[in-house]
Design a protein around this motif. Structure first.
Motif, PDB file in Angstrom:
ATOM      1  N   THR A 195       0.943  -1.134  -0.124  1.00 41.32           N
ATOM      2  CA  THR A 195       0.129  -0.224   0.048  1.00 41.32           C
ATOM      3  C   THR A 195       0.929   1.221  -0.042  1.00 41.32           C
ATOM      4  OG1 THR A 195      -1.894   0.900   1.034  1.00 41.32           O
ATOM      5  CG2 THR A 195      -0.123   0.064   2.479  1.00 41.32           C
ATOM      6  N   THR A 196       0.419   2.295  -0.803  1.00 41.79           N
ATOM      7  CA  THR A 196       1.269   3.511  -0.613  1.00 41.79           C
ATOM      8  C   THR A 196       0.370   4.650  -0.419  1.00 41.79           C
ATOM      9  OG1 THR A 196       0.922   3.871  -3.227  1.00 41.79           O
ATOM     10  CG2 THR A 196       2.694   2.685  -2.483  1.00 41.79           C
ATOM     11  N   GLY A 197       0.910   5.583   0.373  1.00 42.44           N
ATOM     12  CA  GLY A 197       0.137   6.869   0.223  1.00 42.44           C
ATOM     13  C   GLY A 197      -1.071   6.733   1.154  1.00 42.44           C
ATOM     14  N   PHE A 198      -2.040   7.581   0.817  1.00 44.30           N
ATOM     15  CA  PHE A 198      -3.585   7.711   1.695  1.00 44.30           C
ATOM     16  C   PHE A 198      -4.354   6.228   1.317  1.00 44.30           C
ATOM     17  CE2 PHE A 198      -8.131   9.451   1.760  1.00 44.30           C
ATOM     18  CZ  PHE A 198      -8.379   9.430   2.979  1.00 44.30           C
ATOM     19  N   ARG A 199      -4.872   5.577   2.320  1.00 44.04           N
ATOM     20  CA  ARG A 199      -5.522   4.441   1.985  1.00 44.04           C
ATOM     21  C   ARG A 199      -7.087   4.519   2.074  1.00 44.04           C
ATOM     22  NH1 ARG A 199      -2.435   1.306   7.157  1.00 44.04           N
ATOM     23  NH2 ARG A 199      -0.498   1.067   6.375  1.00 44.04           N
ATOM     24  N   GLY A 200      -7.242   5.703   1.775  1.00 42.78           N
ATOM     25  CA  GLY A 200      -8.675   5.831   1.580  1.00 42.78           C
ATOM     26  C   GLY A 200      -9.784   5.876   2.654  1.00 42.78           C
ATOM     27  N   PHE A 201      -9.306   5.879   3.856  1.00 41.05           N
ATOM     28  CA  PHE A 201     -10.448   6.068   5.105  1.00 41.05           C
ATOM     29  C   PHE A 201      -9.908   6.528   6.106  1.00 41.05           C
ATOM     30  CE2 PHE A 201      -7.780   2.428   6.239  1.00 41.05           C
ATOM     31  CZ  PHE A 201      -8.005   2.544   7.565  1.00 41.05           C
ATOM     32  N   ALA A 237      -1.391   7.158  12.648  1.00 39.85           N
ATOM     33  CA  ALA A 237      -0.582   6.214  13.652  1.00 39.85           C
ATOM     34  C   ALA A 237       0.558   5.672  12.951  1.00 39.85           C
ATOM     35  CB  ALA A 237      -1.629   5.173  13.741  1.00 39.85           C
ATOM     36  N   PRO A 238       1.435   5.044  13.606  1.00 43.95           N
ATOM     37  CA  PRO A 238       2.644   4.463  12.827  1.00 43.95           C
ATOM     38  C   PRO A 238       2.240   3.285  11.957  1.00 43.95           C
ATOM     39  CG  PRO A 238       3.173   4.503  15.432  1.00 43.95           C
ATOM     40  CD  PRO A 238       1.673   4.969  15.317  1.00 43.95           C
ATOM     41  N   ASP A 239       1.314   2.750  11.758  1.00 43.06           N
ATOM     42  CA  ASP A 239       0.749   1.916  10.739  1.00 43.06           C
ATOM     43  C   ASP A 239       0.287   2.364   9.782  1.00 43.06           C
ATOM     44  OD1 ASP A 239      -2.066   1.587  10.844  1.00 43.06           O
ATOM     45  OD2 ASP A 239      -1.696   1.656  13.075  1.00 43.06           O
ATOM     46  N   GLY A 240      -0.012   3.723   9.711  1.00 40.36           N
ATOM     47  CA  GLY A 240      -0.480   4.581   8.647  1.00 40.36           C
ATOM     48  C   GLY A 240      -1.848   4.849   8.595  1.00 40.36           C
ATOM     49  N   THR A 241      -2.660   4.270   9.603  1.00 42.75           N
ATOM     50  CA  THR A 241      -4.082   4.737   9.754  1.00 42.75           C
ATOM     51  C   THR A 241      -4.189   6.089  10.219  1.00 42.75           C
ATOM     52  OG1 THR A 241      -4.751   2.547  10.136  1.00 42.75           O
ATOM     53  CG2 THR A 241      -6.200   4.030  10.877  1.00 42.75           C
ATOM     54  N   VAL A 242      -5.184   6.797   9.671  1.00 46.18           N
ATOM     55  CA  VAL A 242      -5.525   8.320   9.612  1.00 46.18           C
ATOM     56  C   VAL A 242      -6.604   8.150  10.873  1.00 46.18           C
ATOM     57  CG1 VAL A 242      -6.122  10.373   9.206  1.00 46.18           C
ATOM     58  CG2 VAL A 242      -4.702   9.232   7.658  1.00 46.18           C
ATOM     59  N   TRP A 243      -6.150   8.990  12.232  1.00 41.71           N
ATOM     60  CA  TRP A 243      -7.372   9.105  13.008  1.00 41.71           C
ATOM     61  C   TRP A 243      -7.753  10.509  13.428  1.00 41.71           C
ATOM     62  CZ3 TRP A 243      -9.077   4.618  15.742  1.00 41.71           C
ATOM     63  CH2 TRP A 243      -8.316   3.389  15.840  1.00 41.71           C
ATOM     64  N   LYS A 244      -9.080  10.727  13.426  1.00 40.17           N
ATOM     65  CA  LYS A 244      -9.438  12.036  13.725  1.00 40.17           C
ATOM     66  C   LYS A 244     -10.286  12.154  14.946  1.00 40.17           C
ATOM     67  CE  LYS A 244     -12.388  16.005  11.992  1.00 40.17           C
ATOM     68  NZ  LYS A 244     -13.216  16.494  10.821  1.00 40.17           N
ATOM     69  N   VAL A 245      -9.889  12.799  16.072  1.00 40.96           N
ATOM     70  CA  VAL A 245     -10.486  13.003  17.408  1.00 40.96           C
ATOM     71  C   VAL A 245     -11.254  14.402  17.402  1.00 40.96           C
ATOM     72  CG1 VAL A 245     -10.224  12.569  19.989  1.00 40.96           C
ATOM     73  CG2 VAL A 245      -8.680  11.602  18.237  1.00 40.96           C
ATOM     74  N   ALA A 246     -12.672  14.314  17.640  1.00 42.30           N
ATOM     75  CA  ALA A 246     -13.487  15.513  17.536  1.00 42.30           C
ATOM     76  C   ALA A 246     -14.668  15.717  18.565  1.00 42.30           C
ATOM     77  CB  ALA A 246     -14.034  15.751  16.007  1.00 42.30           C
ATOM     78  N   SER A 300      -3.655  11.154  -3.225  1.00 38.89           N
ATOM     79  CA  SER A 300      -2.978  10.014  -3.798  1.00 38.89           C
ATOM     80  C   SER A 300      -2.604   8.797  -3.042  1.00 38.89           C
ATOM     81  CB  SER A 300      -1.827  10.509  -4.618  1.00 38.89           C
ATOM     82  OG  SER A 300      -0.850  10.972  -3.688  1.00 38.89           O
ATOM     83  N   GLY A 301      -2.831   7.474  -3.348  1.00 31.13           N
ATOM     84  CA  GLY A 301      -2.611   6.553  -2.797  1.00 31.13           C
ATOM     85  C   GLY A 301      -2.882   5.126  -3.603  1.00 31.13           C
ATOM     86  N   SER A 302      -2.289   4.086  -3.427  1.00 31.83           N
ATOM     87  CA  SER A 302      -2.655   2.658  -3.850  1.00 31.83           C
ATOM     88  C   SER A 302      -2.483   1.778  -3.080  1.00 31.83           C
ATOM     89  CB  SER A 302      -2.069   2.616  -5.260  1.00 31.83           C
ATOM     90  OG  SER A 302      -0.623   2.703  -5.099  1.00 31.83           O
ATOM     91  N   GLY A 303      -3.010   0.486  -4.016  1.00 34.98           N
ATOM     92  CA  GLY A 303      -2.908  -0.773  -3.037  1.00 34.98           C
ATOM     93  C   GLY A 303      -3.924  -1.098  -2.011  1.00 34.98           C
TER      94      GLY A 303
END
Length: 208
Positions: A45-51, A94-103, A179-182
């Motif tokens: 996987t590269t870049g943004f994972r789409g979620f 996160a270190p694994d690449g997941t994007v987290w939003k706290v709101a 951008s991102g893929s995989g």
């Protein structure tokens, strides 16, 4: 045909190259218990994972607390905690690449600081929101909120909420390049299926 016939989402599974490290991060950063599971995956996987995964909390002090422990546990700050017209929020990766939003929708604290997460919501980036929306409606989901390129579904009784957002808008909201893929490196619990954007669903762990 791939189908999703149940709107109950018991958990989200994050796929990571180092599951133990991801579990340690989640425990230290957010303490979400069984709502977030982790398993090994070497899928490229590269870049943004789409979620993104959003943690909805009651007040600003909780936002600051959770973002602070996430950064201390190794996350990278994307958007600092700040007020907006919608409330107060911040975004980290996160270190694994997941994007987290706290709101929170609140702009002022109304009580002592806590670390309680009221709701976990996974937002899926859709190339064609209309097509993805139809996919989920055909499989029993009911729209709770819908405006512009954003759709939020009703998930009564579930610990996880589900929404769709146009991929470009979701990346902009998160503060990352679109951008991102995989591999998405995420699996949603529920009856097996794959949506138009390639997001995978698997049976709830209790049903396997």
């Amino acid at each position: 045909m791939n189908t999703i016939t149940d709107t109950s989402i018991e958990s989200i599974t994050i796929e990571a190259a180092d599951p133990d490290a991801t579990r340690e991060f989640l425990a230290a950063a957010f303490g979400l218990g069984g709502r977030i599971r982790v398993r090994r995956s070497e899928a490229p996987t590269t870049g943004f994972r789409g979620f993104t995964v959003s943690l909805i909390v009651a007040q600003p002090s909780t936002v600051h607390s959770l973002v602070g422990t996430a950064l201390a546990a190794g996350a990278v700050e994307i958007k600092p905690v700040a007020k907006s017209m919608w409330g107060v929020g911040g975004t980290v990766q996160a270190p694994d690449g997941t994007v987290w939003k706290v709101a929170t929708s609140a702009k002022k604290d109304t009580g002592p600081a806590t670390r309680e997460v009221e709701k976990v919501v996974i937002l899926l980036g859709a190339e064609d929101v209309g097509a993805s929306k139809r996919f989920y409606l055909d499989r029993g989901f009911t729209v709770d909120k819908s405006f512009g390129s954003y759709v939020e579904f009703e998930t009564p009784g579930s610990p996880i909420g589900l929404g769709l957002y146009r991929r470009r808008a979701l990346a902009k909201d998160a503060g990352v390049d679109e951008s991102g893929s995989g591999s998405h490196r995420v699996v949603i619990s529920g009856p097996a299926g794959t949506d138009p954007d390639g997001f995978a669903w698997e049976p709830n762990p209790s049903e396997q």
